[in-house]
Design a protein around this motif. Structure first.
Motif, PDB file in Angstrom:
ATOM      1  N   PHE A  34       0.840  -1.187   0.000  1.00  0.00           N
ATOM      2  CA  PHE A  34       0.000   0.000   0.000  1.00  0.00           C
ATOM      3  C   PHE A  34       0.879   1.243   0.000  1.00  0.00           C
ATOM      4  N   ILE A  35       0.525   2.203  -0.834  1.00  0.00           N
ATOM      5  CA  ILE A  35       1.214   3.488  -0.903  1.00  0.00           C
ATOM      6  C   ILE A  35       0.202   4.564  -0.519  1.00  0.00           C
ATOM      7  N   PHE A  36       0.565   5.370   0.465  1.00  0.00           N
ATOM      8  CA  PHE A  36      -0.294   6.458   0.924  1.00  0.00           C
ATOM      9  C   PHE A  36       0.424   7.769   0.626  1.00  0.00           C
ATOM     10  N   ARG A  37      -0.173   8.598  -0.200  1.00  0.00           N
ATOM     11  CA  ARG A  37       0.399   9.904  -0.527  1.00  0.00           C
ATOM     12  C   ARG A  37      -0.668  10.966  -0.344  1.00  0.00           C
ATOM     13  N   GLY A  38      -0.237  12.135   0.047  1.00  0.00           N
ATOM     14  CA  GLY A  38      -1.149  13.252   0.202  1.00  0.00           C
ATOM     15  C   GLY A  38      -0.415  14.567   0.009  1.00  0.00           C
ATOM     16  N   VAL A  39      -1.177  15.645   0.030  1.00  0.00           N
ATOM     17  CA  VAL A  39      -0.635  16.989  -0.110  1.00  0.00           C
ATOM     18  C   VAL A  39      -1.244  17.853   0.993  1.00  0.00           C
ATOM     19  N   ASP A  40      -0.408  18.611   1.678  1.00  0.00           N
ATOM     20  CA  ASP A  40      -0.869  19.557   2.687  1.00  0.00           C
ATOM     21  C   ASP A  40      -1.476  20.752   1.939  1.00  0.00           C
ATOM     22  N   LEU A  41      -2.800  20.816   1.927  1.00  0.00           N
ATOM     23  CA  LEU A  41      -3.491  21.836   1.137  1.00  0.00           C
ATOM     24  C   LEU A  41      -3.193  23.255   1.609  1.00  0.00           C
ATOM     25  N   ARG A  42      -3.134  23.470   2.910  1.00  0.00           N
ATOM     26  CA  ARG A  42      -2.831  24.818   3.424  1.00  0.00           C
ATOM     27  C   ARG A  42      -1.452  25.272   2.964  1.00  0.00           C
ATOM     28  N   ALA A  43      -0.473  24.390   3.105  1.00  0.00           N
ATOM     29  CA  ALA A  43       0.890  24.746   2.702  1.00  0.00           C
ATOM     30  C   ALA A  43       0.985  24.947   1.194  1.00  0.00           C
ATOM     31  N   LEU A  44       0.257  24.137   0.424  1.00  0.00           N
ATOM     32  CA  LEU A  44       0.274  24.282  -1.031  1.00  0.00           C
ATOM     33  C   LEU A  44      -0.271  25.651  -1.432  1.00  0.00           C
ATOM     34  N   ARG A  45      -1.404  26.023  -0.848  1.00  0.00           N
ATOM     35  CA  ARG A  45      -2.024  27.307  -1.192  1.00  0.00           C
ATOM     36  C   ARG A  45      -1.193  28.489  -0.697  1.00  0.00           C
ATOM     37  N   ALA A  46      -0.511  28.316   0.440  1.00  0.00           N
ATOM     38  CA  ALA A  46       0.331  29.394   0.963  1.00  0.00           C
ATOM     39  C   ALA A  46       1.620  29.552   0.161  1.00  0.00           C
ATOM     40  N   SER A  47       2.053  28.485  -0.490  1.00  0.00           N
ATOM     41  CA  SER A  47       3.336  28.503  -1.198  1.00  0.00           C
ATOM     42  C   SER A  47       3.227  28.904  -2.658  1.00  0.00           C
ATOM     43  N   TYR A  48       2.066  28.683  -3.263  1.00  0.00           N
ATOM     44  CA  TYR A  48       1.908  28.926  -4.693  1.00  0.00           C
ATOM     45  C   TYR A  48       0.653  29.748  -4.944  1.00  0.00           C
ATOM     46  N   SER A  49       0.775  30.761  -5.775  1.00  0.00           N
ATOM     47  CA  SER A  49      -0.398  31.579  -6.080  1.00  0.00           C
ATOM     48  C   SER A  49      -1.354  30.838  -7.006  1.00  0.00           C
ATOM     49  N   SER A  50      -0.814  29.980  -7.859  1.00  0.00           N
ATOM     50  CA  SER A  50      -1.634  29.188  -8.768  1.00  0.00           C
ATOM     51  C   SER A  50      -1.062  27.767  -8.808  1.00  0.00           C
ATOM     52  N   PRO A  51      -1.297  27.000  -7.735  1.00  0.00           N
ATOM     53  CA  PRO A  51      -0.672  25.673  -7.659  1.00  0.00           C
ATOM     54  C   PRO A  51      -1.280  24.677  -8.642  1.00  0.00           C
ATOM     55  N   TYR A  52      -0.514  23.663  -8.948  1.00  0.00           N
ATOM     56  CA  TYR A  52      -1.013  22.526  -9.711  1.00  0.00           C
ATOM     57  C   TYR A  52      -2.185  21.964  -8.921  1.00  0.00           C
ATOM     58  N   PRO A  53      -3.277  21.529  -9.542  1.00  0.00           N
ATOM     59  CA  PRO A  53      -4.437  21.026  -8.778  1.00  0.00           C
ATOM     60  C   PRO A  53      -4.030  19.906  -7.806  1.00  0.00           C
ATOM     61  N   ALA A  54      -4.489  20.022  -6.580  1.00  0.00           N
ATOM     62  CA  ALA A  54      -4.061  19.118  -5.509  1.00  0.00           C
ATOM     63  C   ALA A  54      -4.325  17.651  -5.825  1.00  0.00           C
ATOM     64  N   HIS A  55      -5.497  17.325  -6.386  1.00  0.00           N
ATOM     65  CA  HIS A  55      -5.792  15.919  -6.666  1.00  0.00           C
ATOM     66  C   HIS A  55      -4.872  15.376  -7.753  1.00  0.00           C
ATOM     67  N   LEU A  56      -4.530  16.209  -8.745  1.00  0.00           N
ATOM     68  CA  LEU A  56      -3.625  15.747  -9.796  1.00  0.00           C
ATOM     69  C   LEU A  56      -2.190  15.681  -9.289  1.00  0.00           C
ATOM     70  N   LEU A  57      -1.830  16.579  -8.386  1.00  0.00           N
ATOM     71  CA  LEU A  57      -0.501  16.542  -7.774  1.00  0.00           C
ATOM     72  C   LEU A  57      -0.336  15.284  -6.924  1.00  0.00           C
ATOM     73  N   THR A  58      -1.354  14.955  -6.146  1.00  0.00           N
ATOM     74  CA  THR A  58      -1.312  13.730  -5.349  1.00  0.00           C
ATOM     75  C   THR A  58      -1.244  12.506  -6.263  1.00  0.00           C
ATOM     76  N   LEU A  59      -2.005  12.526  -7.342  1.00  0.00           N
ATOM     77  CA  LEU A  59      -1.941  11.439  -8.317  1.00  0.00           C
ATOM     78  C   LEU A  59      -0.529  11.311  -8.881  1.00  0.00           C
ATOM     79  N   ALA A  60       0.075  12.430  -9.272  1.00  0.00           N
ATOM     80  CA  ALA A  60       1.436  12.393  -9.825  1.00  0.00           C
ATOM     81  C   ALA A  60       2.415  11.803  -8.824  1.00  0.00           C
ATOM     82  N   HIS A  61       2.334  12.230  -7.559  1.00  0.00           N
ATOM     83  CA  HIS A  61       3.238  11.703  -6.529  1.00  0.00           C
ATOM     84  C   HIS A  61       3.016  10.209  -6.305  1.00  0.00           C
ATOM     85  N   THR A  62       1.758   9.796  -6.286  1.00  0.00           N
ATOM     86  CA  THR A  62       1.438   8.379  -6.087  1.00  0.00           C
ATOM     87  C   THR A  62       1.957   7.546  -7.248  1.00  0.00           C
ATOM     88  N   LEU A  63       1.689   7.996  -8.465  1.00  0.00           N
ATOM     89  CA  LEU A  63       2.146   7.254  -9.641  1.00  0.00           C
ATOM     90  C   LEU A  63       3.668   7.209  -9.709  1.00  0.00           C
TER      91      LEU A  63
END
Length: 189
Positions: A34-63
């Motif tokens: 089992f692989i568990f990956r996630g993205v800290d949404l608060r940190a993502l939004r605080a770090s990037y004005s126009s971040p890559y969509p969180a669900h697609l970013l999590t998918l990319a990391h998982t894949l």
């Protein structure tokens, strides 16, 4: 299952917890990884004005993690991705095609060439593998993010999460660091 919705609506809480515990025990005894990956949404939004969509970013990391695990198998082996139906399925399929050709700039390290042609989506109620993945994901996420107010609940969630962790080969939630601007350099003279 845990929240008592749909077919589980009339099942007492104690039985729903027992069912989740049994699923986790079956997973612990299986040969599954089992692989568990996630993205800290608060940190993502605080770090990037126009971040890559969180669900697609999590998918990319998982894949990417799945891809790295496949490197340990036969050179010609490909991974087949099955996922629960959701509203972003078409975006995810398009993203996989992109991920196979190039990395996600700034977020992943390399193209995904060990993943089969597409992501296959289906209803989780029709697949024991998807149901097991849903239970595993739910309890690792709950264990990481919820402070249980009831000691019995805390004990049950910890026990279920421990069984899931026994087959977990990667558990990581990415938290980007806030981008800071470099101070302007002053020229000499």
């Amino acid at each position: 299952m845990f929240h008592g919705r749909a077919a589980w609506a009339n099942v007492p809480l104690v039985w729903r917890v027992k069912a989740c515990d049994l699923v986790a025990k079956v997973l612990a005894r299986s040969s599954a990884l089992f692989i568990f990956r996630g993205v800290d949404l608060r940190a993502l939004r605080a770090s990037y004005s126009s971040p890559y969509p969180a669900h697609l970013l999590t998918l990319a990391h998982t894949l990417e993690d799945v891809h790295m695990r496949l490197d340990g198998f036969d050179h010609d082996s490909l991974g087949l991705i099955l996922a629960d139906e959701h509203h972003a399925a078409n975006d995810s399929r398009r993203s996989l095609r992109h991920f196979k050709l190039a990395r996600v700039p700034g977020y992943t390290r390399r193209p995904l060439r060990r993943i089969a042609d597409t992501i296959y989506y289906g209803p989780s109620h029709a697949s024991r593998m998807l149901q097991a993945a849903d239970v595993a994901t739910y309890f690792l996420n709950r264990d990481r993010t919820i402070v249980e107010s009831d000691p019995r609940s805390s004990k049950a969630v910890a026990k279920i999460a421990a069984n899931v962790r026994s087959i977990t080969v990667s558990e990581f939630v990415w938290s980007p660091r806030r981008k800071t601007q470099r101070p302007a350099r002053r020229g000499v003279g």
